[in-house]
Design an enzyme around this catalytic site. Structure first.
Site, PDB file in Angstrom:
ATOM      1  N   CYS A  94     -43.244  -8.925  67.511  1.00 24.95           N
ATOM      2  CA  CYS A  94     -42.514  -8.030  67.770  1.00 24.95           C
ATOM      3  C   CYS A  94     -43.175  -6.543  67.703  1.00 24.95           C
ATOM      4  CB  CYS A  94     -41.227  -7.902  67.217  1.00 24.95           C
ATOM      5  SG  CYS A  94     -40.254  -9.472  67.574  1.00 24.95           S
ATOM      6  N   HIS A 126     -37.976  -0.966  68.753  1.00 22.62           N
ATOM      7  CA  HIS A 126     -38.014  -2.292  69.012  1.00 22.62           C
ATOM      8  C   HIS A 126     -36.298  -2.795  68.836  1.00 22.62           C
ATOM      9  CE1 HIS A 126     -38.501  -6.581  69.062  1.00 22.62           C
ATOM     10  NE2 HIS A 126     -38.056  -6.695  67.822  1.00 22.62           N
ATOM     11  N   ASN A 131     -33.347  -9.426  72.124  1.00 23.92           N
ATOM     12  CA  ASN A 131     -34.601  -8.985  71.540  1.00 23.92           C
ATOM     13  C   ASN A 131     -35.640  -9.756  72.290  1.00 23.92           C
ATOM     14  OD1 ASN A 131     -37.008  -8.997  70.075  1.00 23.92           O
ATOM     15  ND2 ASN A 131     -36.143  -9.833  68.216  1.00 23.92           N
TER      16      ASN A 131
END
Ligand code: UT7
Length: 328
Positions: free
Chosen positions: A124, A255, A285
């Site tokens: 990520c 993020h 996500n």
């Protein structure tokens, strides 16, 4: 090379423009519950994560296809062609194949056979890592322009029978065109990347990883706890490193993993909600793609304006985490 009679100027890595791509198929929480017979509710998922839906790539759509679409849009928005690009960098957790790199597939898809292309794997945090690598290549004089892409097809590594993970992830890609320019002031008034920080700590290798079936498995609570702490400390470090004050930050582009983690980072910066870019509700996500997707959304909508200070932060498996400050 410094020229006689001319003040030494530092190279700054500037963002020309960006592009984004989300696969056509948008699947709501309710649709996922119905399709897989999950013991959950739309209300639970939205309240605990902020996620309403995720996009899922078609059977024939690969990570490189999503990346190519986003990169093509970024090139067009920047008024450039692939001839103007020296390097293609793809941040991804879900490459098309174990080898070669997905970036070389994007390179050929874009019609580029000069320069070089490679992948960055930092899950990520991949986009923060990738722009930092590009920034250093540009500052070292090795390249002038790079297309940096975050692209994922996470739906391929999600166990849709596991309610604790299957709502969280989605597919998508975002891209930026980076270009080296001589700084004007050689301080924070310059456009471009003003600083970045990268971290990893392999002691947490097992907390979030793929299991024996190659599906994402994690101790969500533990990841959440570390995300809160690490996001807060990396923001402090970045402000210290760049000399920026909290009050100078115009936008937080975090993020997109959980709305509660995003809100916590915003609170830390004392940023009002309208200065925080949140796109998690509609794409969940998307790991390395989530920051460039959110960034591009805010640029296209006209929210992020030239000259404003944008702070990006991320944390993911590894653990890896990092942050970057940019004058747009
Ligand atoms: O990009 C970095 C990677 N990931 C992250 O940053 C994710 C970080 N973690 C999180 O976002 C959150 O921990 C989750 C969203 C994964 C989970 O939220 P939580 O508030 O930490 O829930 P929990 O795991 O503590 O579970 C609370 C309860 C449990 O039931 P009991 O044990 O209290 O009876 C779970 O079984 O909620 C249950 N639960 C669910 N219930 C309905 C877990 N998932 C679901 C679900 N629907 N989908």
């Amino acid at each position: 090379m410094m020229k006689l009679g001319k003040k030494s100027q530092m190279i700054r890595t500037t963002f020309l423009n960006c592009g984004a791509y989300l696969p056509e198929n948008a699947v709501t929480n309710a649709a996922l519950i119905a399709k897989h017979g999950l013991d959950s509710s739309d209300e639970w998922v939205e309240r605990r994560t902020g996620i309403k839906q995720r996009h899922i790539a078609g059977d024939n759509e690969k990570t490189s296809d999503l990346a190519t679409r986003a990169a093509g849009e970024a090139l067009q928005a920047s008024g450039l062609t692939i001839k103007d690009i020296d390097a293609v960098i793809v941040a991804t957790t879900t490459p098309d194949l174990d080898l070669p790199a997905t970036a070389v597939k994007v390179q050929v898809n874009l019609g580029m056979n000069h320069g070089f292309a490679f992948d960055v794997h930092a899950v990520c945090s991949g986009f923060i890592y990738a722009i930092t690598v590009a920034d250093n290549l540009i500052k070292a004089g090795q390249i002038k322009r790079a297309v940096v892409i975050g692209a994922e097809t996470l739906s391929r590594i999600v166990d849709f029978t596991d309610r604790s993970t299957c709502f969280l992830f989605g597919d998508g890609a975002g891209a930026v065109i980076l270009e080296g320019k001589e700084g004007v002031h050689n301080d924070n008034r310059d456009q471009g990347i003003l600083g970045s920080i990268l971290h990893s700590d392999g002691r947490y290798y097992d907390v979030l990883k793929t299991n024996e079936k190659r599906f994402i498995a994690m101790d969500g609570k533990e990841v959440f706890r570390h995300a809160i702490v690490n996001m807060s400390s990396v923001i402090d470090e970045l402000l210290e490193k760049t000399g920026l004050a909290e009050s100078e930050i115009d936008w937080l582009v975090p993020h997109q993993a959980n709305e509660r983690i995003i809100d916590n980072a915003a609170k830390k910066l004392k940023l009002p909600e309208e200065r925080v870019v949140k796109t998690i509700s509609f794409h969940a996500n998307t790991s390395a793609a989530s920051i460039p997707l959110a960034l591009c959304h805010a640029v296209k909508s006209g929210e992020i304006q030239r000259g404003q200070i944008v702070l990006m932060d991320a944390m993911g498996a590894g653990f890896t985490w990092g942050a970057a400050a940019v004058r747009w």
